[in-house]
Write an enzyme that holds these catalytic residues in place. Structure first.
Site, PDB file in Angstrom:
ATOM      1  N   ASP A  40       0.872  -1.182   0.000  1.00  0.00           N
ATOM      2  CA  ASP A  40       0.000   0.000   0.000  1.00  0.00           C
ATOM      3  C   ASP A  40       0.911   1.234   0.000  1.00  0.00           C
ATOM      4  OD1 ASP A  40      -3.193   0.627   1.152  1.00  0.00           O
ATOM      5  OD2 ASP A  40      -1.718   2.229   1.011  1.00  0.00           O
ATOM      6  N   ILE A  41       0.627   2.153  -0.917  1.00  0.00           N
ATOM      7  CA  ILE A  41       1.499   3.323  -1.098  1.00  0.00           C
ATOM      8  C   ILE A  41       1.346   4.355   0.037  1.00  0.00           C
ATOM      9  CG2 ILE A  41       0.021   4.847  -2.490  1.00  0.00           C
ATOM     10  CD1 ILE A  41       2.356   4.950  -4.523  1.00  0.00           C
ATOM     11  N   HIS A 109     -10.393  -5.225  -2.607  1.00  0.00           N
ATOM     12  CA  HIS A 109      -9.054  -5.501  -2.057  1.00  0.00           C
ATOM     13  C   HIS A 109      -9.121  -5.725  -0.560  1.00  0.00           C
ATOM     14  CE1 HIS A 109      -9.764  -1.169  -2.170  1.00  0.00           C
ATOM     15  NE2 HIS A 109      -9.088  -1.096  -1.031  1.00  0.00           N
ATOM     16  N   HIS A 111      -6.927  -5.420   2.926  1.00  0.00           N
ATOM     17  CA  HIS A 111      -5.770  -4.790   3.570  1.00  0.00           C
ATOM     18  C   HIS A 111      -5.207  -5.767   4.605  1.00  0.00           C
ATOM     19  CE1 HIS A 111      -6.855  -0.497   2.468  1.00  0.00           C
ATOM     20  NE2 HIS A 111      -8.050  -1.046   2.352  1.00  0.00           N
TER      21      HIS A 111
END
Ligand code: AMP
Length: 147
Positions: A40-41, A109, A111
């Protein structure tokens, strides 16, 4: 009845679709025929990874059983690698459905966040250092490859 501001139609130009098409770069952790895992950016903790299906699903409502199973098995691999790399047992598994829940990218998605619910950082708030993300991705990938 309350009108919900829902995105229910899959947008082929969403950021994760672009990753799957190879149009934008990302720090890969793991890939197989049905899933992709990457850093994750804007992590909510160090080591925050996202797992996506290679299926055009906006959220959980769209997810086909074979992709649901594949995402879960990839999530398990990633979580086990996070436990080893970060030497901690506690890994949050989180998944948002709909803008009202805080979902910002409309490709399903999961996490996986090495953190505690009591310490979790803000969602999608600050960009991480790219070199650091690349180093963590490589560490996690090495552990997964060794299994
Ligand atoms: P959500 O709000 O559950 O839809 O989460 C979307 C997540 O995608 C956030 O945690 C963002 O930090 C992350 N994100 C957005 N753009 C990128 C990107 N280009 N590469 C990796 N992660 C991203």
């Amino acid at each position: 009845m309350t009108e919900l501001n829902q995105q229910t139609i899959y947008d082929d130009n969403n950021i994760f679709a672009k990753m799957l098409n190879g149009d934008i770069p990302y720090h890969k952790v793991y890939e197989d025929d049905k899933t992709l895992a990457f850093m994750d950016i804007m992590p909510q903790a160090e080591g925050h990874v996202l797992v996506i299906p290679k299926q055009k699903a906006v959220d959980l409502a769209d997810l086909e059983p074979e992709y649901a199973a594949a995402v879960l098995m990839t999530s398990k691999k990633v979580m086990q690698a996070q436990r080893q790399v970060f030497e901690r047992e506690g890994i949050i598994q989180m998944q948002l459905n709909g803008a009202q829940a805080g979902q910002t990218v409309f490709h399903y998605h999961v996490h996986l966040i090495p953190s505690s619910i009591h310490e979790l950082g803000r969602h999608a708030a600050a960009m991480a250092d790219q070199e650091k993300l690349a180093a963590i991705a490589s560490q996690l990938a090495t552990v997964i490859d060794a299994e």
